[in-house]
Design a protein around this motif. Structure first.
Motif, PDB file in Angstrom:
ATOM      1  N   ALA A  17     -37.843 -29.480  -5.091  1.00 28.06           N
ATOM      2  CA  ALA A  17     -38.975 -28.548  -5.211  1.00 28.06           C
ATOM      3  C   ALA A  17     -39.177 -27.766  -3.909  1.00 28.06           C
ATOM      4  N   LEU A  18     -39.088 -28.461  -2.777  1.00 29.51           N
ATOM      5  CA  LEU A  18     -39.236 -27.767  -1.494  1.00 29.51           C
ATOM      6  C   LEU A  18     -38.110 -26.761  -1.283  1.00 29.51           C
ATOM      7  N   ARG A  19     -36.894 -27.144  -1.620  1.00 35.58           N
ATOM      8  CA  ARG A  19     -35.755 -26.216  -1.492  1.00 35.58           C
ATOM      9  C   ARG A  19     -35.942 -25.000  -2.395  1.00 35.58           C
ATOM     10  N   MET A  20     -36.463 -25.227  -3.592  1.00 41.62           N
ATOM     11  CA  MET A  20     -36.681 -24.137  -4.535  1.00 41.62           C
ATOM     12  C   MET A  20     -37.661 -23.101  -3.949  1.00 41.62           C
ATOM     13  N   PHE A  21     -38.602 -23.561  -3.129  1.00 41.72           N
ATOM     14  CA  PHE A  21     -39.565 -22.659  -2.510  1.00 41.72           C
ATOM     15  C   PHE A  21     -39.136 -22.209  -1.111  1.00 41.72           C
ATOM     16  N   GLY A  22     -37.873 -22.437  -0.751  1.00 41.33           N
ATOM     17  CA  GLY A  22     -37.332 -21.852   0.461  1.00 41.33           C
ATOM     18  C   GLY A  22     -37.122 -22.772   1.649  1.00 41.33           C
ATOM     19  N   ALA A  23     -37.473 -24.045   1.547  1.00 43.09           N
ATOM     20  CA  ALA A  23     -37.268 -24.973   2.660  1.00 43.09           C
ATOM     21  C   ALA A  23     -35.772 -25.234   2.843  1.00 43.09           C
ATOM     22  N   GLN A  24     -35.359 -25.389   4.095  1.00 45.21           N
ATOM     23  CA  GLN A  24     -33.980 -25.749   4.411  1.00 45.21           C
ATOM     24  C   GLN A  24     -33.990 -27.231   4.766  1.00 45.21           C
ATOM     25  N   ILE A  25     -33.388 -28.047   3.906  1.00 41.96           N
ATOM     26  CA  ILE A  25     -33.439 -29.498   4.089  1.00 41.96           C
ATOM     27  C   ILE A  25     -32.022 -30.046   4.052  1.00 41.96           C
ATOM     28  N   GLY A  26     -31.661 -30.786   5.113  1.00 40.03           N
ATOM     29  CA  GLY A  26     -30.323 -31.354   5.223  1.00 40.03           C
ATOM     30  C   GLY A  26     -30.119 -32.564   4.326  1.00 40.03           C
ATOM     31  N   ARG A  27     -28.875 -33.019   4.277  1.00 42.32           N
ATOM     32  CA  ARG A  27     -28.526 -34.198   3.475  1.00 42.32           C
ATOM     33  C   ARG A  27     -29.129 -35.452   4.085  1.00 42.32           C
ATOM     34  N   GLY A  28     -29.456 -36.397   3.238  1.00 43.78           N
ATOM     35  CA  GLY A  28     -29.923 -37.699   3.692  1.00 43.78           C
ATOM     36  C   GLY A  28     -31.370 -37.737   4.146  1.00 43.78           C
ATOM     37  N   VAL A  29     -32.130 -36.688   3.900  1.00 44.21           N
ATOM     38  CA  VAL A  29     -33.552 -36.674   4.286  1.00 44.21           C
ATOM     39  C   VAL A  29     -34.335 -37.533   3.306  1.00 44.21           C
ATOM     40  N   SER A  39     -46.186 -24.251   3.737  1.00 44.46           N
ATOM     41  CA  SER A  39     -45.316 -23.099   3.507  1.00 44.46           C
ATOM     42  C   SER A  39     -43.855 -23.527   3.607  1.00 44.46           C
ATOM     43  N   PRO A  40     -43.274 -23.971   2.496  1.00 42.51           N
ATOM     44  CA  PRO A  40     -41.896 -24.466   2.529  1.00 42.51           C
ATOM     45  C   PRO A  40     -40.890 -23.467   3.085  1.00 42.51           C
ATOM     46  N   ALA A  41     -41.114 -22.174   2.900  1.00 45.12           N
ATOM     47  CA  ALA A  41     -40.164 -21.161   3.373  1.00 45.12           C
ATOM     48  C   ALA A  41     -40.048 -21.145   4.898  1.00 45.12           C
ATOM     49  N   ARG A  42     -41.011 -21.741   5.598  1.00 41.49           N
ATOM     50  CA  ARG A  42     -40.998 -21.768   7.062  1.00 41.49           C
ATOM     51  C   ARG A  42     -40.664 -23.154   7.608  1.00 41.49           C
ATOM     52  N   LEU A  43     -40.034 -23.980   6.772  1.00 46.05           N
ATOM     53  CA  LEU A  43     -39.730 -25.360   7.152  1.00 46.05           C
ATOM     54  C   LEU A  43     -38.231 -25.604   7.104  1.00 46.05           C
ATOM     55  N   ALA A  44     -37.694 -26.216   8.168  1.00 47.49           N
ATOM     56  CA  ALA A  44     -36.294 -26.637   8.205  1.00 47.49           C
ATOM     57  C   ALA A  44     -36.249 -28.082   8.707  1.00 47.49           C
ATOM     58  N   ILE A  45     -35.523 -28.937   7.986  1.00 46.17           N
ATOM     59  CA  ILE A  45     -35.393 -30.352   8.359  1.00 46.17           C
ATOM     60  C   ILE A  45     -33.909 -30.691   8.391  1.00 46.17           C
ATOM     61  N   GLY A  46     -33.461 -31.272   9.519  1.00 51.16           N
ATOM     62  CA  GLY A  46     -32.060 -31.635   9.688  1.00 51.16           C
ATOM     63  C   GLY A  46     -31.681 -32.904   8.935  1.00 51.16           C
ATOM     64  N   GLU A  47     -30.393 -33.208   8.931  1.00 56.05           N
ATOM     65  CA  GLU A  47     -29.845 -34.345   8.198  1.00 56.05           C
ATOM     66  C   GLU A  47     -30.420 -35.688   8.668  1.00 56.05           C
TER      67      GLU A  47
END
Length: 147
Positions: A17-29, A39-47
């Motif tokens: 759901a977060l990715r669908m709204f623009g969040a960048q989320i790495g594997r294994g989160v 604001s998911p579009a302004r969120l990035a989370i690493g692996e």
């Protein structure tokens, strides 16, 4: 019978759901329940990062979380709108229980923001920030015996 207000939503559905709204989320989160993202579009989370239960990611501004980061329960990362820069938590850092980080700031690699600490300035890599402790010496049971 009263309906129970808790609904189980699998981690994969929350992340999708977060990715669908623009969040960048790495594997294994792993994102625990009751995480609030404004604001998911302004969120990035690493692996391989871990976001604990009841965390607030107020990304009116930009929030970037590196790889292998832990954001513990009830912590808050607040990046105000219109801020020049972003709130960055570099890889390997730990934001502990009920800590509050207000950006734009950078939390360095492997730095620790301790439980209930409040941070509004950059934290150097490998640094440990702890909350100040307030004690009430007026209660003899707390203060201990007079010597």
């Amino acid at each position: 019978m009263r309906a129970i207000g808790l609904v189980f939503v699998p981690n994969s559905v929350r992340l999708a759901a977060l990715r669908m709204f623009g969040a960048q989320i790495g594997r294994g989160v792993l994102m625990r329940p009751r995480v609030r993202v404004t604001s998911p579009a302004r969120l990035a989370i690493g692996e391989d990062s871990w976001i604990g239960e009841a965390v607030t990611l107020d990304s009116a501004g930009s929030i970037r979380i590196g790889a292998n980061v832990v954001v513990s329960q009830a912590a808050a990362l607040l990046s105000p709108a219109g801020a020049h820069g972003e709130l960055v938590v570099e890889s390997g850092a730990w934001i502990a229980l009920r800590a509050r980080v207000t950006g734009p700031v950078t939390i360095g690699r492997r730095a620790v923001v301790g439980a209930a600490a409040m941070v509004s300035r950059d934290v150097a890599p490998g640094t440990v920030v702890v909350a100040s402790v307030i004690t009430d010496d007026s209660d003899p049971d707390i203060a201990g015996p007079d010597l």
